[in-house]
Design a protein around this motif. Structure first.
Motif, PDB file in Angstrom:
ATOM      1  N   GLY A  23       0.866  19.338  -4.700  1.00 45.05           N
ATOM      2  CA  GLY A  23       2.107  19.621  -5.138  1.00 45.05           C
ATOM      3  C   GLY A  23       3.129  18.886  -4.121  1.00 45.05           C
ATOM      4  O   GLY A  23       4.393  19.283  -4.527  1.00 45.05           O
ATOM      5  N   GLN A  24       2.822  18.159  -3.179  1.00 47.82           N
ATOM      6  CA  GLN A  24       3.808  17.510  -2.278  1.00 47.82           C
ATOM      7  C   GLN A  24       3.516  16.021  -2.439  1.00 47.82           C
ATOM      8  O   GLN A  24       2.536  15.640  -2.357  1.00 47.82           O
ATOM      9  CB  GLN A  24       3.706  18.171  -0.811  1.00 47.82           C
ATOM     10  N   LYS A  25       4.754  15.415  -2.346  1.00 47.70           N
ATOM     11  CA  LYS A  25       4.795  14.099  -2.206  1.00 47.70           C
ATOM     12  C   LYS A  25       4.619  13.506  -0.695  1.00 47.70           C
ATOM     13  O   LYS A  25       5.094  14.280   0.173  1.00 47.70           O
ATOM     14  CB  LYS A  25       6.395  13.465  -2.617  1.00 47.70           C
ATOM     15  N   ARG A  26       3.452  12.637  -0.615  1.00 49.31           N
ATOM     16  CA  ARG A  26       3.043  12.281   0.610  1.00 49.31           C
ATOM     17  C   ARG A  26       3.287  10.757   0.548  1.00 49.31           C
ATOM     18  O   ARG A  26       3.085  10.124  -0.366  1.00 49.31           O
ATOM     19  CB  ARG A  26       1.458  12.519   0.854  1.00 49.31           C
ATOM     20  N   ILE A  27       3.157   9.995   1.807  1.00 50.54           N
ATOM     21  CA  ILE A  27       3.491   8.726   1.769  1.00 50.54           C
ATOM     22  C   ILE A  27       2.109   8.277   2.597  1.00 50.54           C
ATOM     23  O   ILE A  27       1.881   8.817   3.790  1.00 50.54           O
ATOM     24  CB  ILE A  27       4.780   8.057   2.452  1.00 50.54           C
ATOM     25  N   ILE A  49     -17.649  -8.811  -4.406  1.00 52.58           N
ATOM     26  CA  ILE A  49     -16.108  -8.441  -4.520  1.00 52.58           C
ATOM     27  C   ILE A  49     -15.478  -9.147  -3.238  1.00 52.58           C
ATOM     28  O   ILE A  49     -15.906  -9.453  -2.348  1.00 52.58           O
ATOM     29  CB  ILE A  49     -16.086  -6.877  -4.397  1.00 52.58           C
ATOM     30  N   THR A  50     -14.162  -8.917  -3.672  1.00 55.02           N
ATOM     31  CA  THR A  50     -13.164  -9.623  -2.733  1.00 55.02           C
ATOM     32  C   THR A  50     -12.137  -8.160  -2.445  1.00 55.02           C
ATOM     33  O   THR A  50     -11.875  -7.590  -3.508  1.00 55.02           O
ATOM     34  CB  THR A  50     -12.185 -10.896  -2.993  1.00 55.02           C
ATOM     35  N   ILE A  51     -11.904  -8.172  -1.130  1.00 57.69           N
ATOM     36  CA  ILE A  51     -10.995  -6.918  -0.962  1.00 57.69           C
ATOM     37  C   ILE A  51      -9.634  -7.316  -0.445  1.00 57.69           C
ATOM     38  O   ILE A  51      -9.487  -8.413   0.465  1.00 57.69           O
ATOM     39  CB  ILE A  51     -11.869  -6.123   0.347  1.00 57.69           C
ATOM     40  N   HIS A  52      -8.620  -7.028  -0.942  1.00 63.33           N
ATOM     41  CA  HIS A  52      -7.207  -7.318  -0.797  1.00 63.33           C
ATOM     42  C   HIS A  52      -6.508  -6.212   0.200  1.00 63.33           C
ATOM     43  O   HIS A  52      -6.743  -5.108  -0.502  1.00 63.33           O
ATOM     44  CB  HIS A  52      -6.413  -7.575  -1.888  1.00 63.33           C
ATOM     45  N   LYS A  53      -5.969  -6.046   1.010  1.00 62.80           N
ATOM     46  CA  LYS A  53      -5.311  -5.319   1.687  1.00 62.80           C
ATOM     47  C   LYS A  53      -3.641  -5.553   1.930  1.00 62.80           C
ATOM     48  O   LYS A  53      -3.057  -6.228   2.551  1.00 62.80           O
ATOM     49  CB  LYS A  53      -5.701  -5.440   3.430  1.00 62.80           C
ATOM     50  N   PRO A  54      -3.141  -4.880   0.754  1.00 63.26           N
ATOM     51  CA  PRO A  54      -1.779  -5.222   0.488  1.00 63.26           C
ATOM     52  C   PRO A  54      -1.019  -4.238   1.890  1.00 63.26           C
ATOM     53  O   PRO A  54      -1.123  -3.682   2.278  1.00 63.26           O
ATOM     54  CB  PRO A  54      -1.390  -4.269  -0.636  1.00 63.26           C
ATOM     55  N   GLU A  55       0.351  -4.894   1.839  1.00 64.10           N
ATOM     56  CA  GLU A  55       1.201  -4.650   3.054  1.00 64.10           C
ATOM     57  C   GLU A  55       1.868  -3.254   2.190  1.00 64.10           C
ATOM     58  O   GLU A  55       2.050  -3.129   1.149  1.00 64.10           O
ATOM     59  CB  GLU A  55       2.252  -5.438   3.417  1.00 64.10           C
ATOM     60  N   GLY A  56       2.566  -2.682   3.215  1.00 61.90           N
ATOM     61  CA  GLY A  56       3.345  -1.323   2.626  1.00 61.90           C
ATOM     62  C   GLY A  56       2.867  -0.155   2.426  1.00 61.90           C
ATOM     63  O   GLY A  56       1.639   0.025   2.964  1.00 61.90           O
ATOM     64  N   TYR A  57       3.239   0.817   1.865  1.00 59.52           N
ATOM     65  CA  TYR A  57       2.995   2.097   1.592  1.00 59.52           C
ATOM     66  C   TYR A  57       3.121   2.407   0.079  1.00 59.52           C
ATOM     67  O   TYR A  57       3.769   1.603  -0.512  1.00 59.52           O
ATOM     68  CB  TYR A  57       3.960   3.115   2.446  1.00 59.52           C
ATOM     69  N   THR A  58       2.447   3.380  -0.166  1.00 58.22           N
ATOM     70  CA  THR A  58       2.316   4.255  -1.618  1.00 58.22           C
ATOM     71  C   THR A  58       2.720   5.696  -1.359  1.00 58.22           C
ATOM     72  O   THR A  58       2.449   6.136  -0.512  1.00 58.22           O
ATOM     73  CB  THR A  58       1.266   3.937  -2.568  1.00 58.22           C
ATOM     74  N   GLU A  59       3.224   6.222  -2.475  1.00 62.32           N
ATOM     75  CA  GLU A  59       3.659   7.663  -2.527  1.00 62.32           C
ATOM     76  C   GLU A  59       2.598   8.167  -3.417  1.00 62.32           C
ATOM     77  O   GLU A  59       2.138   7.696  -4.724  1.00 62.32           O
ATOM     78  CB  GLU A  59       4.915   8.055  -3.236  1.00 62.32           C
ATOM     79  N   GLN A  60       1.845   9.494  -3.036  1.00 65.64           N
ATOM     80  CA  GLN A  60       0.978  10.087  -3.945  1.00 65.64           C
ATOM     81  C   GLN A  60       1.371  11.704  -3.855  1.00 65.64           C
ATOM     82  O   GLN A  60       1.806  12.158  -2.769  1.00 65.64           O
ATOM     83  CB  GLN A  60      -0.311   9.971  -3.424  1.00 65.64           C
ATOM     84  N   VAL A  61       1.476  12.382  -4.758  1.00 65.36           N
ATOM     85  CA  VAL A  61       1.388  13.761  -4.949  1.00 65.36           C
ATOM     86  C   VAL A  61      -0.050  14.515  -4.443  1.00 65.36           C
ATOM     87  O   VAL A  61      -1.051  14.195  -5.115  1.00 65.36           O
ATOM     88  CB  VAL A  61       1.976  14.304  -6.198  1.00 65.36           C
ATOM     89  N   VAL A  62       0.089  15.141  -3.309  1.00 64.43           N
ATOM     90  CA  VAL A  62      -1.221  15.934  -2.761  1.00 64.43           C
ATOM     91  C   VAL A  62      -0.812  17.324  -2.661  1.00 64.43           C
ATOM     92  O   VAL A  62       0.209  17.819  -1.835  1.00 64.43           O
ATOM     93  CB  VAL A  62      -1.505  15.351  -1.514  1.00 64.43           C
TER      94      VAL A  62
END
Length: 135
Positions: free
Chosen positions: A67-71, A52-65
């Motif tokens: 019931g709360q939105k987390r970054i 496999i190759t692993i890519h480490k993207p820059e930035g952030y993502t939002e997820q709901v954990v």
């Protein structure tokens, strides 16, 4: 990659999930019984083996954990290499070979292996006895 690759069942499970499109730790842990640290270990091992190759993207993502939105930091993404596809082809060939074998052939092979195992066990017991006698 040779026929005898050093892959465990966990590694193969992770490879299969990547092949199915699950390309980060969270997605794979949610689709398997593996924990984050196990998937991370598999990622490292599979990358070192060139599967496999692993890519480490820059930035952030939002997820709901809960019931709360987390970054969170954007997760690592993985892709299969051509060598990984060879692992799948080898695995598919082995599966096909077993499916092609007739029931009687499989029974004969198992009986042959059981006989070999019994001989090895007896040889080991004989060796142990010789060692005890020579003490």
């Amino acid at each position: 990659m040779s026929d005898e690759h050093p892959l465990r069942e966990k590694d193969l499970a992770v490879l299969k999930k990547i092949r199915e499109g699950y390309d980060d730790v969270q997605k794979i842990t949610s689709e398997t019984t593996l924990e984050n640290h196990e998937v991370n270990y598999c990622f490292t091992k599979l990358e070192n083996l060139g599967l496999i190759t692993i890519h480490k993207p820059e930035g952030y993502t939002e997820q709901v954990v809960d019931g709360q939105k987390r970054i969170f930091k954007a997760p690592e993404r993985v892709n299969l290499t051509e060598d990984a596809e060879l692992v799948f082809r080898d695995s598919d060939r082995k599966t096909e070979k077993c499916q092609v074998m007739e029931y009687e052939e499989l029974v004969d092979r198992v009986l042959e292996l059981e006989t070999q195992m019994a001989r090895l066990q007896q040889s080991f017991r004989d060796l142990q006895e010789q060692i005890r006698e020579n003490r």
